[in-house]
Design an enzyme around this catalytic site. Structure first.
Site, short mmCIF file in Angstrom:
data_model
loop_
_atom_site.label_atom_id
_atom_site.label_comp_id
_atom_site.label_asym_id
_atom_site.label_seq_id
_atom_site.Cartn_x
_atom_site.Cartn_y
_atom_site.Cartn_z
N HIS A 273 0.83 -1.21 0.00
CA HIS A 273 0.00 0.00 0.00
C HIS A 273 0.87 1.27 0.00
O HIS A 273 0.91 1.97 -1.00
CB HIS A 273 -1.01 0.03 1.14
CG HIS A 273 -1.92 -1.15 1.20
ND1 HIS A 273 -2.71 -1.52 0.13
CD2 HIS A 273 -2.16 -2.07 2.18
CE1 HIS A 273 -3.39 -2.61 0.45
NE2 HIS A 273 -3.07 -2.96 1.68
N ASP A 324 -5.14 -8.37 -3.12
CA ASP A 324 -5.43 -8.13 -1.71
C ASP A 324 -6.70 -8.83 -1.23
O ASP A 324 -6.71 -10.04 -1.03
CB ASP A 324 -5.49 -6.62 -1.48
CG ASP A 324 -5.40 -6.24 -0.01
OD1 ASP A 324 -5.49 -7.13 0.84
OD2 ASP A 324 -5.25 -5.04 0.30
#
Length: 459
Positions: A273, A324
């Site tokens: 991220h 994810d």
């Protein structure tokens, strides 16, 4: 290099130095490309049905979360956020069995193959049963991940996750986090137990630190000082603004700043991220040689924010893409959302591009190909001798593909796929073996049935 055992030809292929026509690919018994040549195929072999590009690695997966995709899309009584979504995730986790883990992972991995991924980095933190009760085999759920990868044919980088706390400074974990927890000795023992299993399965073993919230500095240093995997090191960092604020309150520094100050971050690392960075953090992360692990669909779904990709790329930063939480499972959707996020923030077009006249699709694709390979511990990637024979075959009969191949320009194949026609993937090969043929997996019906059984039990 092993001797060639299979041969494929294709009308065109994206090689490291550009597109080539009439390419013959020989694959050795080790599943790697033994040779590449232009011209007609001699002897026995298979003629692939369209243009070929290398398959990408998905650098960030929580396989079990595929089961909850779409279940957190109802408004709560207040402002919904990552933190309210997390409560729904804990509810699902508390009911999940090892059989469920394997069934969900197998279904997900088929979907990833169909989406253009040939390899996945499984950031695996669901280690124990309900309430944190250990299984008889501490590696039980990891073995289920290995089994799902073997059944579907996807390549695997397995990243057991160290998770011990609920917040910065060693805060006591919450009840919903108990299936994830280890102490340092237990985690190192897990890595030792998994090394031979991963070796037998042909999987790469690395490790992950869940986040700076979930591990104290002393625990991180103890693990990194003792682990012997030699594989990648991944960590969630700076995903949420609240995380940044709580990190500042804890130590007076931002998460990426602390990580770069305190750890020897190098190309072995992947910062998952890294959404909320200052310009200085952005430049420092780029200079470290680490990969930024971007998951645009999940980051959009959770309202995380927009990664500073234009500045990071301008500083020479490396990035790859992951799926994810698996609200999306395709290369095209992740790359498209990555580019579109930059456009929405900047209110300009064609942001992540090599230069005037260059293709956005090719720029994105080649950057994610290299970054994903690095983050998964794969030394050689792409369509080159010595690389795994991981291929995506585009549908040569699709009008967009045919038009691009005939005259619009080869890079238009990637622009059409990513921005206009995500359904153009036809076949996928992993290690020279066809695992998706004509958009189907050979074991798809049984995998779907097991997945449905898991969903019914968990709802």
């Amino acid at each position: 290099m092993s001797s060639p055992v299979s041969r494929f030809s294709c009308p065109m292929a994206l090689l490291p130095d550009g597109w080539a026509r009439d390419v013959v690919i020989d694959v050795g018994g080790d599943g790697r490309i033994a040779s590449l040549a232009s011209g007609p195929m001699s002897g026995e072999g298979e003629r692939l049905s369209g243009p070929v590009v290398p398959a990408l690695a998905d650098l960030h997966s929580h396989a079990f979360q595929r089961a909850m995709a779409g279940l957190a899309e109802r408004a709560g009584p207040g402002d919904d956020s990552f933190w309210t979504w997390r409560s729904q995730m804990y509810r699902i986790v508390g009911r999940m069995t090892p059989d469920d883990v394997e069934a969900i992972a197998a279904k997900l991995y088929v979907e990833l193959l169909k989406g253009g991924f040939s390899h996945v980095a499984e950031f695996h933190y669901l280690h124990h049963g309900a309430g944190g009760v250990p299984y008889r085999d501490p590696a039980e759920t990891s073995h289920r991940i290995l089994a799902a990868a073997a059944r579907t044919g996807i390549g695997l980088t397995h990243l057991p996750v160290f998770y011990a706390h609920s917040n910065f400074g060693g805060a006591e974990p919450g009840e919903g986090q108990r299936p994830f927890l280890h102490d340092v000795d237990g985690f190192l023992s897990l890595l030792e137990r998994l090394a031979p299993a991963c070796g037998t399965a042909g999987a790469t073993l690395g490790l992950a630190l869940h986040s700076l919230r979930a591990a104290t500095p002393d625990e991180v240093r103890a693990i990194l000082g003792a682990e012997t995997t030699g594989g990648p090191i991944h960590i969630h960092v700076a995903e949420q603004e609240r995380e940044v604020e709580e990190c500042l309150a804890w130590c007076g520094r931002r998460p990426v700043e602390w990580l770069l100050d305190e750890m020897d971050v190098d190309p072995r690392w992947c910062a998952i991220h890294a959404t909320h960075m200052t310009p200085d953090e952005t430049a420092r992360l780029a200079a470290s040689g680490a990969v930024a692990g971007l998951c645009p669909a999940t980051e959009a779904n959770l309202g995380d924010g927009i990664f500073p990709a234009t500045a990071y790329r301008a500083a020479g930063g490396r990035f790859g893409i992951g799926t994810d939480s698996h609200v999306a499972t395709s290369v095209a959707e992740e790359l498209r959302l990555l580019e579109y996020g930059q456009r929405l923030r900047d209110r300009r077009r064609n942001r992540l591009v090599a230069g005037p006249g260059a293709s956005v699709g090719r720029t994105l694709f080649e950057a994610a190909l290299a970054g994903g390979a690095q983050a998964c511990g794969r030394a050689v990637h792409g369509l080159r001798v010595g690389a795994p024979a991981d291929l995506v075959v585009l549908d040569g009969n699709h009008p967009f593909v045919a038009a691009a191949a005939e005259g619009e320009g080869e890079d238009t194949l990637l622009d059409r796929w990513i921005f206009a026609a995500p359904d153009v993937l036809r076949d996928v090969l992993v290690g020279g073996r066809v695992v998706i043929r004509d958009r189907r997996h050979a074991d798809e019906d049984a995998i779907d049935a097991a997945f449905l059984k898991a969903l019914r039990r968990l709802q």
